[in-house]
Design a protein around this motif. Sequence first.
Motif, PDB file in Angstrom:
ATOM      1  N   ARG A  36       0.815  -1.415  -0.015  1.00 42.56           N
ATOM      2  CA  ARG A  36      -0.146   0.090   0.142  1.00 42.56           C
ATOM      3  C   ARG A  36       0.827   1.153   0.144  1.00 42.56           C
ATOM      4  O   ARG A  36       0.453   2.470   0.466  1.00 42.56           O
ATOM      5  N   ARG A  37       2.045   1.106  -0.258  1.00 45.53           N
ATOM      6  CA  ARG A  37       3.125   2.365  -0.224  1.00 45.53           C
ATOM      7  C   ARG A  37       2.865   3.680  -1.185  1.00 45.53           C
ATOM      8  O   ARG A  37       2.981   4.652  -0.796  1.00 45.53           O
ATOM      9  N   ARG A  38       2.006   3.349  -2.216  1.00 42.64           N
ATOM     10  CA  ARG A  38       1.721   4.297  -3.196  1.00 42.64           C
ATOM     11  C   ARG A  38       0.609   5.325  -2.467  1.00 42.64           C
ATOM     12  O   ARG A  38       0.164   6.420  -3.110  1.00 42.64           O
ATOM     13  N   GLU A  39      -0.072   4.611  -1.333  1.00 42.91           N
ATOM     14  CA  GLU A  39      -1.351   5.540  -0.862  1.00 42.91           C
ATOM     15  C   GLU A  39      -0.415   6.478   0.243  1.00 42.91           C
ATOM     16  O   GLU A  39      -1.229   7.366   0.825  1.00 42.91           O
ATOM     17  N   SER A  40       0.861   6.396   0.353  1.00 40.53           N
ATOM     18  CA  SER A  40       1.700   6.975   1.532  1.00 40.53           C
ATOM     19  C   SER A  40       2.212   8.363   0.974  1.00 40.53           C
ATOM     20  O   SER A  40       3.142   8.160   0.197  1.00 40.53           O
ATOM     21  N   ALA A  41       1.979   9.610   1.474  1.00 38.26           N
ATOM     22  CA  ALA A  41       2.712  10.856   1.249  1.00 38.26           C
ATOM     23  C   ALA A  41       4.237  10.724   1.683  1.00 38.26           C
ATOM     24  O   ALA A  41       5.325  10.983   0.969  1.00 38.26           O
ATOM     25  N   LYS A  42       4.464   9.877   2.797  1.00 32.51           N
ATOM     26  CA  LYS A  42       5.689   9.701   3.458  1.00 32.51           C
ATOM     27  C   LYS A  42       6.520   9.031   2.653  1.00 32.51           C
ATOM     28  O   LYS A  42       7.827   9.221   2.336  1.00 32.51           O
ATOM     29  N   TYR A  43       6.163   7.958   1.831  1.00 41.62           N
ATOM     30  CA  TYR A  43       6.923   7.090   1.036  1.00 41.62           C
ATOM     31  C   TYR A  43       7.588   8.049  -0.182  1.00 41.62           C
ATOM     32  O   TYR A  43       8.479   7.773  -0.578  1.00 41.62           O
ATOM     33  N   TYR A  44       6.758   9.012  -0.773  1.00 41.27           N
ATOM     34  CA  TYR A  44       7.289   9.722  -1.568  1.00 41.27           C
ATOM     35  C   TYR A  44       8.346  10.774  -1.248  1.00 41.27           C
ATOM     36  O   TYR A  44       9.349  11.007  -1.842  1.00 41.27           O
ATOM     37  N   GLU A  45       7.983  11.212  -0.056  1.00 41.11           N
ATOM     38  CA  GLU A  45       8.770  11.979   0.821  1.00 41.11           C
ATOM     39  C   GLU A  45      10.228  11.591   0.925  1.00 41.11           C
ATOM     40  O   GLU A  45      11.447  12.190   0.590  1.00 41.11           O
ATOM     41  N   VAL A  46      10.154  10.531   1.441  1.00 41.80           N
ATOM     42  CA  VAL A  46      11.620   9.586   1.589  1.00 41.80           C
ATOM     43  C   VAL A  46      12.212   9.332   0.208  1.00 41.80           C
ATOM     44  O   VAL A  46      13.560   9.525   0.160  1.00 41.80           O
ATOM     45  N   LEU A  47      11.559   8.898  -0.725  1.00 49.33           N
ATOM     46  CA  LEU A  47      12.249   8.935  -2.038  1.00 49.33           C
ATOM     47  C   LEU A  47      12.797  10.083  -2.597  1.00 49.33           C
ATOM     48  O   LEU A  47      13.711  10.166  -3.095  1.00 49.33           O
ATOM     49  N   SER A  48      11.939  11.142  -2.339  1.00 45.49           N
ATOM     50  CA  SER A  48      12.301  12.357  -2.721  1.00 45.49           C
ATOM     51  C   SER A  48      13.684  12.836  -1.955  1.00 45.49           C
ATOM     52  O   SER A  48      14.828  13.368  -2.616  1.00 45.49           O
ATOM     53  N   ALA A  49      13.950  12.575  -0.734  1.00 41.96           N
ATOM     54  CA  ALA A  49      14.946  13.081  -0.121  1.00 41.96           C
ATOM     55  C   ALA A  49      16.272  11.972  -0.719  1.00 41.96           C
ATOM     56  O   ALA A  49      17.597  12.667  -0.523  1.00 41.96           O
ATOM     57  N   LEU A  50      16.269  10.858  -0.784  1.00 39.45           N
ATOM     58  CA  LEU A  50      17.047  10.008  -1.521  1.00 39.45           C
ATOM     59  C   LEU A  50      17.415  10.428  -2.645  1.00 39.45           C
ATOM     60  O   LEU A  50      18.993  10.179  -3.169  1.00 39.45           O
ATOM     61  N   ALA A  51      16.697  10.911  -3.645  1.00 39.94           N
ATOM     62  CA  ALA A  51      16.979  11.261  -4.871  1.00 39.94           C
ATOM     63  C   ALA A  51      17.521  12.759  -5.186  1.00 39.94           C
ATOM     64  O   ALA A  51      18.074  13.230  -6.266  1.00 39.94           O
ATOM     65  N   ARG A  52      17.688  13.536  -3.996  1.00 38.58           N
ATOM     66  CA  ARG A  52      17.938  15.047  -4.014  1.00 38.58           C
ATOM     67  C   ARG A  52      19.337  15.258  -4.569  1.00 38.58           C
ATOM     68  O   ARG A  52      19.631  16.004  -5.249  1.00 38.58           O
ATOM     69  N   CYS A  53      20.378  14.335  -4.293  1.00 35.90           N
ATOM     70  CA  CYS A  53      21.662  14.758  -4.684  1.00 35.90           C
ATOM     71  C   CYS A  53      21.996  14.537  -6.270  1.00 35.90           C
ATOM     72  O   CYS A  53      22.545  15.162  -6.867  1.00 35.90           O
ATOM     73  N   ARG A  54      21.474  13.450  -6.452  1.00 33.50           N
ATOM     74  CA  ARG A  54      21.760  12.847  -8.142  1.00 33.50           C
ATOM     75  C   ARG A  54      20.903  13.216  -9.050  1.00 33.50           C
ATOM     76  O   ARG A  54      21.057  13.244 -10.161  1.00 33.50           O
ATOM     77  N   HIS A  55      19.500  13.307  -8.464  1.00 33.05           N
ATOM     78  CA  HIS A  55      18.440  13.394  -9.368  1.00 33.05           C
ATOM     79  C   HIS A  55      17.549  14.585  -8.854  1.00 33.05           C
ATOM     80  O   HIS A  55      16.187  14.240  -8.505  1.00 33.05           O
ATOM     81  N   PRO A  56      17.819  15.742  -8.758  1.00 28.88           N
ATOM     82  CA  PRO A  56      16.964  16.704  -8.274  1.00 28.88           C
ATOM     83  C   PRO A  56      15.914  17.077  -9.001  1.00 28.88           C
ATOM     84  O   PRO A  56      14.784  17.385  -8.003  1.00 28.88           O
ATOM     85  N   GLU A  57      15.760  17.077 -10.207  1.00 26.21           N
ATOM     86  CA  GLU A  57      14.399  17.222 -10.643  1.00 26.21           C
ATOM     87  C   GLU A  57      13.432  16.149 -10.345  1.00 26.21           C
ATOM     88  O   GLU A  57      11.960  16.417 -10.195  1.00 26.21           O
ATOM     89  N   TRP A  58      13.934  14.908 -10.500  1.00 31.46           N
ATOM     90  CA  TRP A  58      13.054  13.685  -9.884  1.00 31.46           C
ATOM     91  C   TRP A  58      12.338  14.038  -8.822  1.00 31.46           C
ATOM     92  O   TRP A  58      11.485  13.531  -8.306  1.00 31.46           O
ATOM     93  N   ALA A  59      13.719  14.229  -7.678  1.00 29.71           N
ATOM     94  CA  ALA A  59      13.308  14.471  -6.287  1.00 29.71           C
ATOM     95  C   ALA A  59      12.129  15.591  -6.127  1.00 29.71           C
ATOM     96  O   ALA A  59      11.338  15.397  -5.476  1.00 29.71           O
ATOM     97  N   LEU A  60      12.289  16.740  -6.841  1.00 27.87           N
ATOM     98  CA  LEU A  60      11.165  17.572  -6.641  1.00 27.87           C
ATOM     99  C   LEU A  60       9.982  17.009  -7.345  1.00 27.87           C
ATOM    100  O   LEU A  60       8.702  17.467  -6.746  1.00 27.87           O
TER     101      LEU A  60
END
Length: 418
Positions: free
Chosen positions: A223-247
């Motif tokens: 049920r992870r795609r129902e969670s905003a927190k899931y996308y927030e964590v993925l965003s944090a992990l992507a910030r350094c290498r993939h900033p636009e994806w993170a956004l």
Amino acid sequence: MTVEDVYRSENILVKKIGAFSKDNLVISFDSYTDRPHLDRPGFGEHFFQKNSIDCIHVLSRTNTWYQYPEMGNAIDEIRKISQNYDRIFTYGASMGGYAAIRFGGKLDATAIAIAPQYSVDPKIMPEERRWLETVNLTYSQERRRPIEPLKCTIIFYDPFDAMDRRHVKRISQDTSVTEAVIPYAGHMAGVYLAEVGMLGKGILEIINGNFDVLSFSHHARKRRRESAKYYEVLSALARCRHPEWALSLARKAAEICPSDAGPAHNLAQYHKERSEYAEAEFWEQKATELDPSNLLYQKCLAIILLEKKETIKCRTILENLMQAVPEEADYFHLMALSFRAEGRLSEALPLEEEAVARNPTRSLYQKDLASLRKELKNEIKNHRSGSEFIKKSSKPENNNFKHPNFFIKILMNAFNKS
């Protein structure tokens, strides 16, 4: 239902809400708070009332991981009550999870912890640097001893959160642990579980004795795609290498929970890191409107405004925060920075001194205070030198055209007349 204070001191409140049944007793420990007072709901208070489960709520006035000398007395009072119940559980998240595990053995309880710490003592966990308040604690409630073995310890956590994983590993060296892994939930695994409708389900299953950890983790993952927190964590992990994806992931989180302040705050912080201050202000302002009781969002909005050089708006927010929590040193520090940004050093000085007085262990405040005093001293010195220079240059001379200060005198006289 009855409500009674079991124990109260300046720092600790223990209150019991129940008289539903003698079958189960939950002892909940509150987590990190920005409200340094004891008159607030306990952790999970409404949930346990709704489900007619007796609960003792332990609240602390400050975020010091329950390192109070009177905690022993409080636990003794809880033990007297808990002996009348068939099954006892301790429960908490983060700081509260630490307490649930550390005090669970003394209460002969099953511990339910969400992203707990083994210890925040830098001598034991030197990698743990997330909480500045913990640097100079005495750690009287653990004294660098192992955790007392518990009946059972069930921990919900994200195995990909490096710091939380270290804590769980250390806990499992002292006592047996059942790991309910929630990948990409981050430190706020409880928020993730609440968003997908599984937090209450898991707690009730543990209390009722029918909790299947593998099945629970599997369904929470599905049920992870129902969670905003899931996308927030993925965003944090992507910030350094993939900033636009993170956004785009951060925006996705805000879209999933448009009425939740957390994703809006997360998106604001992302824009702030990119120096996109207009967007950062918009989203942080939205977070404060969605959750006006959360002082963290207000503080972050003040910081964004400070970086935008909108110091008057910044101070308006800080004044409200200082009124709400006058003992919080960081508000005085930020207020001092707002005056320094305008060059008003003499007004900044007493505010920075207040910050140091309220939290003398914070090296940042000490450093900024020393820097501010030095700047102010140089300013006064330069002002005096300029005054003496003007005074000397205004003296009459017999041969002005031969005096080296002749042209300077003309400029200074013109300035004085203007």
